[in-house]
Design a protein around this motif. Structure first.
Motif, PDB file in Angstrom:
ATOM      1  N   PRO A  14       0.833  -1.214   0.000  1.00 59.86           N
ATOM      2  CA  PRO A  14       0.000   0.000   0.000  1.00 59.86           C
ATOM      3  C   PRO A  14       0.869   1.266   0.000  1.00 59.86           C
ATOM      4  O   PRO A  14       1.925   1.292   0.643  1.00 59.86           O
ATOM      5  N   GLY A  15       0.410   2.268  -0.722  1.00 56.70           N
ATOM      6  CA  GLY A  15       1.201   3.501  -0.868  1.00 56.70           C
ATOM      7  C   GLY A  15       0.839   4.561   0.145  1.00 56.70           C
ATOM      8  O   GLY A  15       0.573   4.242   1.312  1.00 56.70           O
ATOM      9  N   ALA A  16       0.783   5.814  -0.318  1.00 56.67           N
ATOM     10  CA  ALA A  16       0.536   6.939   0.599  1.00 56.67           C
ATOM     11  C   ALA A  16      -0.913   7.432   0.468  1.00 56.67           C
ATOM     12  O   ALA A  16      -1.825   6.633   0.244  1.00 56.67           O
ATOM     13  N   ARG A  17      -1.115   8.771   0.589  1.00 60.64           N
ATOM     14  CA  ARG A  17      -2.473   9.302   0.672  1.00 60.64           C
ATOM     15  C   ARG A  17      -3.163   9.448  -0.692  1.00 60.64           C
ATOM     16  O   ARG A  17      -4.173   8.803  -0.962  1.00 60.64           O
ATOM     17  N   TYR A  18      -2.578  10.298  -1.550  1.00 53.24           N
ATOM     18  CA  TYR A  18      -3.255  10.656  -2.803  1.00 53.24           C
ATOM     19  C   TYR A  18      -2.718   9.887  -4.003  1.00 53.24           C
ATOM     20  O   TYR A  18      -1.575   9.418  -3.987  1.00 53.24           O
ATOM     21  N   GLY A  26      -4.149   5.529  -0.781  1.00 45.83           N
ATOM     22  CA  GLY A  26      -5.395   5.401  -0.041  1.00 45.83           C
ATOM     23  C   GLY A  26      -6.573   5.902  -0.860  1.00 45.83           C
ATOM     24  O   GLY A  26      -7.675   5.328  -0.819  1.00 45.83           O
ATOM     25  N   GLU A  27      -6.327   6.966  -1.604  1.00 49.45           N
ATOM     26  CA  GLU A  27      -7.371   7.539  -2.456  1.00 49.45           C
ATOM     27  C   GLU A  27      -7.791   6.523  -3.526  1.00 49.45           C
ATOM     28  O   GLU A  27      -8.987   6.309  -3.755  1.00 49.45           O
ATOM     29  N   ALA A  28      -6.789   5.873  -4.147  1.00 47.81           N
ATOM     30  CA  ALA A  28      -7.074   4.866  -5.183  1.00 47.81           C
ATOM     31  C   ALA A  28      -7.809   3.671  -4.582  1.00 47.81           C
ATOM     32  O   ALA A  28      -8.761   3.140  -5.177  1.00 47.81           O
ATOM     33  N   PHE A  29      -7.393   3.272  -3.405  1.00 55.04           N
ATOM     34  CA  PHE A  29      -8.041   2.134  -2.737  1.00 55.04           C
ATOM     35  C   PHE A  29      -9.514   2.443  -2.473  1.00 55.04           C
ATOM     36  O   PHE A  29     -10.397   1.606  -2.720  1.00 55.04           O
ATOM     37  N   PHE A  30      -9.754   3.691  -2.012  1.00 57.71           N
ATOM     38  CA  PHE A  30     -11.139   4.079  -1.743  1.00 57.71           C
ATOM     39  C   PHE A  30     -11.949   4.119  -3.047  1.00 57.71           C
ATOM     40  O   PHE A  30     -13.039   3.533  -3.125  1.00 57.71           O
ATOM     41  N   ASN A  31     -11.387   4.766  -4.076  1.00 58.97           N
ATOM     42  CA  ASN A  31     -12.123   4.930  -5.339  1.00 58.97           C
ATOM     43  C   ASN A  31     -12.370   3.605  -6.061  1.00 58.97           C
ATOM     44  O   ASN A  31     -13.444   3.375  -6.597  1.00 58.97           O
ATOM     45  N   GLU A  32     -11.365   2.749  -6.046  1.00 55.27           N
ATOM     46  CA  GLU A  32     -11.446   1.528  -6.862  1.00 55.27           C
ATOM     47  C   GLU A  32     -12.121   0.357  -6.155  1.00 55.27           C
ATOM     48  O   GLU A  32     -12.649  -0.534  -6.814  1.00 55.27           O
ATOM     49  N   LEU A  33     -12.044   0.333  -4.847  1.00 51.88           N
ATOM     50  CA  LEU A  33     -12.489  -0.886  -4.160  1.00 51.88           C
ATOM     51  C   LEU A  33     -13.381  -0.644  -2.940  1.00 51.88           C
ATOM     52  O   LEU A  33     -14.488  -1.176  -2.859  1.00 51.88           O
ATOM     53  N   LEU A  34     -12.866   0.144  -1.998  1.00 52.99           N
ATOM     54  CA  LEU A  34     -13.537   0.263  -0.698  1.00 52.99           C
ATOM     55  C   LEU A  34     -14.945   0.849  -0.819  1.00 52.99           C
ATOM     56  O   LEU A  34     -15.893   0.311  -0.223  1.00 52.99           O
TER      57      LEU A  34
END
Lengths: 116, 181
Positions: A14-18, A26-34
């Motif tokens: 896992p990377g950083a924030r944006y 974290g932004e990609a994780f939220f947009n793509e999956l979570l």
């Protein structure tokens, strides 16, 4: 019950924030999956279990961004009701997410806005 | 060997001297009869005394061994902090390596709590605050936006100073844990 294992379903690193900070943010994780998985769990009225174990380690920015955004979009109460965190290897992340990143999501966002 | 022999002979001589000395005083009498009950009580008392001494010695030895292991583990953790200090001093490090390092640090301290926390005779009260300090450093250091497309963490002078202070605080806590154990 729906399950989301970050090391298997997203990345072991896992990377950083944006998204602009680099891959697997974290932004990609939220947009793509979570967001999608949580929405599905909410509609089915089940609990979404997010498993944090077996990655190479997290940045606090990754977790605060993804779970903070989740709380902002779906509301703190709804997230607390339909989200379960598993973090056996680093139990402190679970406490941090549930007692800081989710409840203080709106404060964090306003702070980020001020800093920007 | 010779010393031991001399010591044994001296002890026997001392015993005989005390015996002769006691027999010369009228208010000490030696009975020719031996009560079986008293013999039994004497043997039993001796066995119990030996058992207690042996048990205490085993417990003490075990506690000392556990304490030595605990101290070694804490020392190892202090040594491992040097890697983090070097990164902070250099002003940059690999993001992946730093996150892995911090993750392993939390796992290790949690393991110390699990393994040593339940050991009797070992004071591990300070481990909780050490874990909190380490995690606080983990949260602060990984809150920094990374550079080079997420590959590197770079620290400015203020951050270098702050993180060095936090590492020094951790070290002091770890030394304190060894002393208080």
């Amino acid at each position: 019950m729906a399950t989301l294992k970050i090391s298997k379903d997203f990345t072991e690193y896992p990377g950083a924030r944006y998204i602009t900070d680099g891959p697997f943010s974290g932004e990609a994780f939220f947009n793509e999956l979570l967001r999608e998985k949580f929405d599905e769990a909410l509609r089915a009225n089940v609990i979404l279990t997010v498993d944090l174990d077996d990655t190479a380690g997290y940045a606090s920015s990754f977790l605060s961004e993804s779970f903070g955004r989740l709380a902002q979009e779906f509301g703190v109460d709804s997230v607390k009701k339909h989200l379960k965190i598993i973090s056996r290897q680093e139990p402190d992340w679970k406490d941090r997410i549930l007692n800081d990143y989710i409840p203080n999501a709106s404060k964090r966002q306003s702070q980020a806005f001020v800093n920007a | 060997m010779l010393k031991r022999l001399i010591k044994s002979v001296l002890l026997v001589c001392l015993g005989c001297a005390i015996g002769v000395f006691l027999c010369q005083y009228s208010y000490f009498t030696l009975s020719k009869e031996i009560s079986l009950t008293e013999v039994f009580i004497a043997i039993l008392t001796g066995i119990i005394a030996l058992y207690i001494a042996d048990d205490l010695s085993a417990k003490l030895s075990r506690t000392q061994s556990v304490k030595a292991l605990y101290t070694e583990d804490i020392k190892g953790f202090i040594v491992s902090l040097q890697t983090l200090e070097n990164w902070i001093e250099e002003g940059e490090c690999s993001a992946k390596e730093l996150k892995r390092y911090l993750r392993n640090g939390t796992v290790k301290i949690n393991l110390f709590v699990q393994i040593y926390g339940s050991q009797k005779g070992l004071n591990t009260n300070t481990l909780g605050s050490i874990l909190n300090s380490f995690n606080a450093l983990k949260y602060d250091i990984t809150e920094i936006p990374p550079s080079s497309k997420g590959e590197l963490y770079k620290f400015n002078l203020e951050q270098q100073h702050q993180f060095s202070q936090q590492v020094n605080g951790l070290k002091a806590g770890l030394v304190d844990a060894m002393i208080k154990s």
